[in-house]
Design a protein around this motif. Structure first.
Motif, PDB file in Angstrom:
ATOM      1  N   LEU A 127       0.828  -1.214   0.000  1.00 50.77           N
ATOM      2  CA  LEU A 127       0.000   0.000   0.000  1.00 50.77           C
ATOM      3  C   LEU A 127       0.860   1.261   0.000  1.00 50.77           C
ATOM      4  O   LEU A 127       0.556   2.231  -0.706  1.00 50.77           O
ATOM      5  CB  LEU A 127      -0.942   0.002   1.215  1.00 50.77           C
ATOM      6  N   ARG A 128       1.939   1.248   0.771  1.00 49.16           N
ATOM      7  CA  ARG A 128       2.830   2.420   0.791  1.00 49.16           C
ATOM      8  C   ARG A 128       3.471   2.631  -0.581  1.00 49.16           C
ATOM      9  O   ARG A 128       3.523   3.756  -1.087  1.00 49.16           O
ATOM     10  CB  ARG A 128       3.901   2.267   1.877  1.00 49.16           C
ATOM     11  N   THR A 129       3.957   1.533  -1.179  1.00 48.66           N
ATOM     12  CA  THR A 129       4.585   1.637  -2.506  1.00 48.66           C
ATOM     13  C   THR A 129       3.565   2.099  -3.537  1.00 48.66           C
ATOM     14  O   THR A 129       3.848   2.959  -4.378  1.00 48.66           O
ATOM     15  CB  THR A 129       5.164   0.269  -2.914  1.00 48.66           C
ATOM     16  N   PHE A 130       2.373   1.522  -3.468  1.00 50.39           N
ATOM     17  CA  PHE A 130       1.323   1.869  -4.425  1.00 50.39           C
ATOM     18  C   PHE A 130       0.949   3.353  -4.319  1.00 50.39           C
ATOM     19  O   PHE A 130       0.831   4.044  -5.341  1.00 50.39           O
ATOM     20  CB  PHE A 130       0.082   1.004  -4.175  1.00 50.39           C
ATOM     21  N   CYS A 131       0.778   3.848  -3.105  1.00 50.23           N
ATOM     22  CA  CYS A 131       0.391   5.255  -2.934  1.00 50.23           C
ATOM     23  C   CYS A 131       1.497   6.195  -3.393  1.00 50.23           C
ATOM     24  O   CYS A 131       1.226   7.259  -3.956  1.00 50.23           O
ATOM     25  CB  CYS A 131       0.009   5.526  -1.481  1.00 50.23           C
ATOM     26  N   PHE A 182       3.590   5.501  -5.797  1.00 52.25           N
ATOM     27  CA  PHE A 182       3.559   5.439  -7.259  1.00 52.25           C
ATOM     28  C   PHE A 182       2.409   6.268  -7.835  1.00 52.25           C
ATOM     29  O   PHE A 182       2.570   7.038  -8.769  1.00 52.25           O
ATOM     30  CB  PHE A 182       3.469   3.975  -7.691  1.00 52.25           C
ATOM     31  N   ILE A 183       1.215   6.152  -7.228  1.00 52.57           N
ATOM     32  CA  ILE A 183       0.035   6.772  -7.837  1.00 52.57           C
ATOM     33  C   ILE A 183       0.019   8.287  -7.624  1.00 52.57           C
ATOM     34  O   ILE A 183      -0.640   9.020  -8.357  1.00 52.57           O
ATOM     35  CB  ILE A 183      -1.261   6.108  -7.298  1.00 52.57           C
ATOM     36  N   THR A 184       0.771   8.765  -6.630  1.00 58.19           N
ATOM     37  CA  THR A 184       0.801  10.219  -6.394  1.00 58.19           C
ATOM     38  C   THR A 184       2.041  10.876  -6.996  1.00 58.19           C
ATOM     39  O   THR A 184       2.275  12.063  -6.809  1.00 58.19           O
ATOM     40  CB  THR A 184       0.755  10.525  -4.877  1.00 58.19           C
ATOM     41  N   SER A 185       2.850  10.088  -7.713  1.00 55.28           N
ATOM     42  CA  SER A 185       4.053  10.657  -8.331  1.00 55.28           C
ATOM     43  C   SER A 185       3.903  10.653  -9.844  1.00 55.28           C
ATOM     44  O   SER A 185       3.020  10.004 -10.396  1.00 55.28           O
ATOM     45  CB  SER A 185       5.290   9.857  -7.919  1.00 55.28           C
ATOM     46  N   PHE A 216      -5.999   4.308   1.724  1.00 53.51           N
ATOM     47  CA  PHE A 216      -4.946   3.310   1.485  1.00 53.51           C
ATOM     48  C   PHE A 216      -3.629   3.747   2.130  1.00 53.51           C
ATOM     49  O   PHE A 216      -2.912   2.933   2.713  1.00 53.51           O
ATOM     50  CB  PHE A 216      -4.729   3.103  -0.021  1.00 53.51           C
ATOM     51  N   GLN A 217      -3.322   5.032   2.033  1.00 53.75           N
ATOM     52  CA  GLN A 217      -2.071   5.554   2.601  1.00 53.75           C
ATOM     53  C   GLN A 217      -2.054   5.390   4.112  1.00 53.75           C
ATOM     54  O   GLN A 217      -1.045   4.965   4.697  1.00 53.75           O
ATOM     55  CB  GLN A 217      -1.903   7.030   2.238  1.00 53.75           C
ATOM     56  N   GLU A 218      -3.159   5.714   4.764  1.00 51.00           N
ATOM     57  CA  GLU A 218      -3.218   5.591   6.224  1.00 51.00           C
ATOM     58  C   GLU A 218      -3.074   4.138   6.657  1.00 51.00           C
ATOM     59  O   GLU A 218      -2.392   3.842   7.645  1.00 51.00           O
ATOM     60  CB  GLU A 218      -4.522   6.197   6.761  1.00 51.00           C
ATOM     61  N   TRP A 219      -3.707   3.216   5.918  1.00 56.27           N
ATOM     62  CA  TRP A 219      -3.541   1.804   6.265  1.00 56.27           C
ATOM     63  C   TRP A 219      -2.115   1.338   5.964  1.00 56.27           C
ATOM     64  O   TRP A 219      -1.549   0.526   6.713  1.00 56.27           O
ATOM     65  CB  TRP A 219      -4.585   0.946   5.552  1.00 56.27           C
TER      66      TRP A 219
END
Length: 354
Positions: free
Chosen positions: A18-22, A24-27, A65-68
């Motif tokens: 989830l951390r990696t995904f967030c 990626f999606i915000t960059s 997702f970021q908080e989790w």
């Protein structure tokens, strides 16, 4: 490995993803992830979420997702579990009836069921049918142990040993009637409040805007009312809210703003308005979308006593140096793993229910 260790390992991996995904999606630089099937699937589900539920904006889904992702670290999970003797659990099926007011709102209950070694029979809210099954599918893909541990159903709930149900005050009566004979936690409506003393910095007040506007104010941890001193200058508050004014560009929020403003004006209620938030003086707690109730107070000790009497209606109190267990400005939507809804320890309930 024990079920406890398997659970921690799997959810640590989910947190990593989830951390990696967030990130990626915000960059801007996301090409290296595009071929990853789970990244593509999560991205699609976030893009589709708003079609299923207009309140599930992409920004709010990513925030959830970021908080989790931030919570699901080995350090956090192990520190949380160390507070309990998980070996005393007798395996049972726990029925979960979830709310759907904000993204992933029922996920903490599901995590509690799994980390205690129980099975979950889940009835999802019609407002949030996709995101929690997505997380569980990911967990199953990395740890086969979870196959059969979580069942999602739309049918009448049968063959369960305990119930955790979240809903409105009306549905709580219904839940009590149907599930009262089984061990249960039944949650009703709650709201959160902020207590201001007039000495807050601009940064603190702007941070309070996060507590008010995040998830469009739809969560039980969303601040729906502020208490202000008699001589409080409300312009200070409105000025600090201004950085959140983009919220009015969201169609459903804007419709609610227009509707509630019209109702208040036609009823000749006295309101204060800054173009994206309506302030109304009011004794009750649950303000409509795009509205915030306020109430004056004379004496902080009297206000503490009042809030103590009302504690069954209040989820969070945001303040600075006002009360024990207060929440810092801007932090209501960042609960820890041990922040249990309504102050009822869900893990303890599950362990002691045989």
């Amino acid at each position: 490995m024990t079920h406890h260790n398997l659970t921690i390992e799997a959810f640590v991996k989910l947190g990593d993803f989830l951390r990696t995904f967030c990130e990626f999606i915000t960059s801007d630089n996301n090409s290296e992830h595009l071929n990853h099937k789970w990244t593509a699937r999560f991205k699609t589900e976030i893009e589709m979420a708003q079609h299923y539920n207009g309140w599930f904006s992409e920004e709010n889904c990513i925030h959830a997702f970021q908080e989790w992702g931030n919570l699901l670290t080995r350090e956090n999970l192990e520190a949380w579990c160390e507070n309990y003797n998980l070996t005393i659990n007798k395996e049972k099926v726990v029925a979960l009836i979830m709310a759907g007011n904000i993204p992933l709102v029922g996920f903490h209950d599901l995590l509690c069921v799994l980390v205690t070694g129980n099975k979950a029979l889940v009835k999802l809210s019609s407002n949030d049918q996709k995101l929690i099954p997505l997380l569980i599918d990911y967990v199953k893909s990395i740890e086969p142990y979870f196959e059969g541990r979580v069942t999602f159903t739309k049918e009448k709930l049968e063959h369960y040993d305990a119930v955790i149900a979240t809903g409105s005050n009306n549905t709580a009566r219904y839940f009590k009637y149907y599930f009262g004979k089984k061990p249960h936690i039944i949650r009703k409506n709650r709201n959160s409040v902020a207590v201001l003393n007039g000495k807050e910095s601009g940064e603190e007040l702007t941070a309070l805007g996060e507590d008010i506007f995040r998830y469009f104010g739809l969560g039980c941890r969303s601040v729906s009312k502020i208490f202000i001193p008699n001589d409080y200058n409300i312009d200070t508050f409105f000025k600090a809210m201004f950085p959140h004014n983009d919220i009015i560009n969201h169609n459903k929020y804007a419709n609610n703003y227009d509707y509630n403003k019209a109702v208040y004006l036609m009823s000749e209620f006295k309101i204060l308005d800054n173009g994206f938030l309506i302030l109304k003086e009011e004794k009750s707690y649950g303000s409509p979308i795009a509205s915030l109730f306020y109430e004056h107070y004379n004496n902080s000790e009297e206000l503490k006593a009042k809030l103590k009497l009302e504690e069954d209606n209040i989820q969070c109190i945001v303040s600075s140096g006002f009360i024990d267990n207060e929440i810092v400005f801007g932090q209501t939507q960042k609960p820890s793993l041990s922040d249990y809804a309504d102050g009822i320890d869900t893990v303890n309930f599950l362990l002691r229910t045989s």
